[in-house]
Design a protein around this motif. Structure first.
Motif, PDB file in Angstrom:
ATOM      1  N   ALA A 283      79.142 -93.480  70.324  1.00 34.45           N
ATOM      2  CA  ALA A 283      78.216 -92.939  70.379  1.00 34.45           C
ATOM      3  C   ALA A 283      78.318 -92.189  71.998  1.00 34.45           C
ATOM      4  CB  ALA A 283      77.232 -92.998  70.556  1.00 34.45           C
ATOM      5  N   ARG A 284      78.248 -90.529  72.451  1.00 37.82           N
ATOM      6  CA  ARG A 284      78.195 -90.667  73.772  1.00 37.82           C
ATOM      7  C   ARG A 284      77.473 -90.931  75.033  1.00 37.82           C
ATOM      8  NH1 ARG A 284      77.297 -85.068  71.437  1.00 37.82           N
ATOM      9  NH2 ARG A 284      79.781 -85.126  71.436  1.00 37.82           N
TER      10      ARG A 284
ATOM     11  N   GLY B 118      74.932 -86.883  64.769  1.00 36.63           N
ATOM     12  CA  GLY B 118      75.596 -85.627  65.566  1.00 36.63           C
ATOM     13  C   GLY B 118      75.094 -85.563  67.206  1.00 36.63           C
ATOM     14  N   ALA B 119      73.330 -85.881  67.316  1.00 36.04           N
ATOM     15  CA  ALA B 119      72.911 -86.226  68.038  1.00 36.04           C
ATOM     16  C   ALA B 119      73.669 -87.144  69.572  1.00 36.04           C
ATOM     17  CB  ALA B 119      71.419 -85.866  68.048  1.00 36.04           C
ATOM     18  N   THR B 120      74.026 -88.287  69.009  1.00 36.46           N
ATOM     19  CA  THR B 120      74.164 -88.967  69.294  1.00 36.46           C
ATOM     20  C   THR B 120      75.467 -88.702  70.043  1.00 36.46           C
ATOM     21  OG1 THR B 120      74.328 -90.534  67.238  1.00 36.46           O
ATOM     22  CG2 THR B 120      72.740 -91.107  69.234  1.00 36.46           C
ATOM     23  N   GLY B 121      76.252 -88.216  69.064  1.00 36.97           N
ATOM     24  CA  GLY B 121      78.118 -88.410  69.346  1.00 36.97           C
ATOM     25  C   GLY B 121      78.754 -89.302  68.526  1.00 36.97           C
ATOM     26  N   LEU B 122      78.000 -89.598  67.414  1.00 43.53           N
ATOM     27  CA  LEU B 122      78.340 -90.824  66.547  1.00 43.53           C
ATOM     28  C   LEU B 122      79.601 -89.918  64.832  1.00 43.53           C
ATOM     29  CD1 LEU B 122      79.242 -93.526  66.713  1.00 43.53           C
ATOM     30  CD2 LEU B 122      77.491 -94.078  65.804  1.00 43.53           C
ATOM     31  N   PHE B 194      75.537 -96.790  70.723  1.00 46.17           N
ATOM     32  CA  PHE B 194      74.224 -95.523  70.255  1.00 46.17           C
ATOM     33  C   PHE B 194      72.730 -96.725  70.431  1.00 46.17           C
ATOM     34  CE2 PHE B 194      72.665 -93.372  66.681  1.00 46.17           C
ATOM     35  CZ  PHE B 194      71.449 -94.380  66.067  1.00 46.17           C
ATOM     36  N   ARG B 197      72.271 -94.913  73.716  1.00 44.90           N
ATOM     37  CA  ARG B 197      71.788 -94.355  73.700  1.00 44.90           C
ATOM     38  C   ARG B 197      69.732 -94.116  72.596  1.00 44.90           C
ATOM     39  NH1 ARG B 197      73.515 -89.209  74.536  1.00 44.90           N
ATOM     40  NH2 ARG B 197      71.860 -88.577  74.195  1.00 44.90           N
TER      41      ARG B 197
END
Lengths: 316, 368
Positions: A283-284, B118-122, B194, B197
């Motif tokens: 994740a980012r 998607g919101a976390t980029g995963l 994750f 976040r």
């Protein structure tokens, strides 16, 4: 007519054309690999196995209208996207991928590379301001903060390598790894460098400055058409630079069982492979978390690494 | 961007990674100090719309309160009608309704995983979730004929009986979904990025949840073990054995975890329901043409359902005619967006999409 052959060299093989071909390949490689991880397929139809997809994408961008926002600083807004690929491709001139294959061989090649790359955050901040868009500016400042934070560990790790090899000449550094790849004695440095280079190329998990969910696309927001194509090109050029640098600094460059260039390419692809898998798997991080990792963990570790390098030199 | 000046930014309504709703956010530096949600972008006037539809024609409308979970509005609606009509629903139909409701829940959660990822980029978790979702949508298609809007829950029972290959398909699909669940556990819940976040982010305490009437997985992630299926059993839930996943921390991570476990529980419920499926008619109404000219005796009734996103209630008023007089739908997402004013304070701007995604806020059911 030396300068003519040098110019041709620079434009074609071992120059711009080579970079473009490599970028096209990597673009395709990343998309197919990510797709595989996602249990999708990725580009398949444009050209055999979709290899021409990046070409199609870039061409499409070039044919689109180049929009300059009214309040933007027209000159900077259109000039800097041209500068970005130049600045990010230039370091490749110093990076050797074979014993005789560096475009420029210099005693200070590492220094040049780091110096050129440190211009990137300046360009990003300037162009984000030139976009005259609040979100772009926020994105640009974030990108700059992130890049600055991670440049320090990179320079420190490089200092450690230089201390070990005794030179800033990349060719010499690779030669020095004939017996032992530097990743072994400098494992910590390699790890720090790897993480930092993900941040420097604005890749996941460090891509919050251009993350879609927050401020549109950050500093890249206002760019369309050809400008955007240049920015994309510069992103992948950065990827090439860092992966090649990592290969030369830690993985013994072209040393290995096969012919030099093949050794190099194999290692290079392994590095890229890992970077892409990381993009798929993580994740980012949020901006403050990103900075925290850089300042709180990477920089002290990088210092430690320099110290260790010194110790290793003294006792080995 | 110097110091701590206050600025107002608009997050949404057109924003990638967000729904069609807007948060007018007052920020100081990078921190949220005030939130003003603006909703209504997806208001379709559904509650008024049904007043000019015959009783059976309302079902496609209640199906569409929120696209992700078709059982959402339809189950409480038919329950309310049955109370007004004084109809007893055959047992088989109750079990089939449970199967439908749980499949609907699974679809919702699998869809939602993509939003959260998607919101976390995963991205990878999102992609795999939708891969499984396709499989479950196929099950829905086998059962009801539709993927998203089913037109399946009818007053008196359900529209179709299960097809012959249903049990087999369920078994095969659930095997794959269980493998997927095992795969993503490590990738999502043990993933340090994750966790950073989502842990400790967007904490909803028990008090806040109860104060605003938050229900569903959001409530259960804050430590309140309330689930209508257990606390006030309806349909066939009273005869089925399942767990109520609950977490204590009330942060985005807990909410994700609760929904993760709920997918497994839904599978258990469907398997039990299929195993114990009683013989009998699947609908007490044999001639469906009866529905078109049906008149429902005057009165008011309430139907309730523990839907994927929370506790939904449909209040139906009949004046004895061919069409409803009034229906009122209680939306679980509406409670969430009201609570958002309090919950989102003190977060960083970058956390907003993550937290809002973790609530599974659906503008469709909030706006109607």
């Amino acid at each position: 007519m030396d300068w003519v052959s040098a110019l041709l060299d620079g434009l074609l093989f071992k120059g711009f054309l080579l970079v473009v071909l490599v970028v096209i390949f990597l673009f395709w490689f990343e998309r197919r690999l990510m797709a595989k991880v996602h249990t999708r397929i990725g580009p398949l139809y444009t050209g055999p196995q979709g290899i021409l997809q990046p070409v199609a994408d870039i061409l499409k961008l070039l044919w689109k209208e180049k929009i300059t926002p009214r309040k933007a600083d027209g000159f900077l807004f259109n000039a800097i996207p041209l500068l970005l690929p130049i600045v990010t491709i230039a370091p490749l001139a110093f990076i050797p991928f074979g014993p005789n294959d560096a475009t420029i061989v210099s005693e200070y090649s590492l220094l040049f590379i780091v110096a050129i790359l440190s211009v990137v955050p300046v360009l990003i901040v300037t162009v984000s301001w030139a976009s005259s868009n609040r979100y772009s500016l926020i994105g640009g400042l974030r990108a700059a903060a992130s890049l600055l934070a991670y440049e320090i560990p990179i320079m420190l790790v490089i200092a450690g390598i230089v201390a070990m090899a005794g030179t800033m000449n990349l060719v010499t550094i690779v030669e020095a790894q004939k017996e032992l790849w530097f990743i072994i004695p400098q494992a910590l440095g390699a790890a720090v460098f790897f993480v930092a280079m993900l941040a420097e190329s604005e890749r996941i998990p460090f891509d919050i400055p251009t993350a879609e969910q927050e401020i549109v696309v950050g500093w890249e927001t206002e760019f369309s058409g050809a400008n955007f194509a240049y920015i994309v090109l510069s992103k992948y050029a950065e990827l090439v630079v860092f992966a090649a640098l990592f290969t030369d600094l830690f993985l013994g460059g072209w040393n290995g069982p096969f012919i030099p260039i093949v050794n190099f390419v194999i290692k290079f692809l392994v590095v890229v492979f890992v970077m892409v898998i990381i993009r798929a798997a993580y994740a980012r991080l949020r901006m403050d978390q990103l900075l925290r990792v850089g300042w709180k963990y990477l920089i002290p570790l990088a210092f430690l690494n320099v110290f260790l390098a010194r110790v290793i030199i003294m006792y080995l | 961007m110097s110091g701590k000046e206050e600025a107002i930014i608009h997050v949404g309504p057109q924003h990638p990674g967000f729904g069609p709703y807007e948060l007018v956010v007052r920020i100081s530096g990078d921190e949220v100090v005030g939130v003003d949600p603006v909703i209504g972008f997806v208001h379709r006037g559904l509650e008024k719309l049904v007043e000019s539809r015959r009783w059976i024609q309302v079902i496609p409308i209640t199906d569409r309160f929120c696209f992700m979970d078709p059982a959402f509005g339809s189950i409480p609606y038919v329950q309310a009608l049955e109370k007004l009509l004084g109809w007893e629903v055959p047992e088989r139909a109750q079990y089939l309704r449970v199967i439908g409701a749980e499949i609907s829940r699974m679809i919702n959660h699998l869809t939602w995983f993509m939003m959260m990822a998607g919101a976390t980029g995963l991205g990878t978790v999102g992609m795999w979730s939708w891969r499984e979702r396709e499989r479950v949508l196929y099950l829905a298609e086998l059962l009801t004929g539709g993927r998203f809007a089913w037109n399946y829950f009818y007053p008196g029972g359900v529209r179709f009986d299960i097809p012959q290959n249903f049990k087999d398909e369920v078994r095969k699909t659930f095997e794959k979904v269980r493998k997927y669940l095992r795969d993503i556990y490590g990738l999502m819940f043990k993933n340090k990025t994750f966790m950073t976040r989502t842990q400790g982010i967007g904490v909803v305490t028990k008090n806040i949840a109860l104060k605003y009437g938050i229900t569903g997985p959001n409530l259960r992630a804050s430590g309140v073990k309330y689930d209508l299926r257990r606390n006030a059993p309806y349909l066939a839930y009273g005869k089925i054995d399942f767990e109520i996943p609950t977490e204590k921390d009330g942060d985005a991570y807990s909410r994700t975890l609760v929904r993760y476990y709920e997918v497994e529980e839904s599978m258990k419920i469907v398997e039990q329901a299929l195993r114990d499926l009683p013989e009998g008619p699947h609908n007490r109404v044999k001639k469906y043409s009866l529905y078109l000219t049906m008149k429902v005796p005057a009165g008011e009734a309430v139907g309730r359902h523990e839907a994927a996103r929370g506790f939904t209630e449909l209040y139906v008023v009949s004046s004895g005619g061919l069409m409803p007089e009034r229906i009122k739908f209680r939306s679980p997402s509406f409670a969430v967006i009201q609570a958002a004013r309090e919950i989102l304070l003190g977060l960083k701007v970058a956390d907003l999409p993550v937290v809002m995604a973790s609530f599974d806020y659906c503008p469709g059911d909030s706006d109607r």
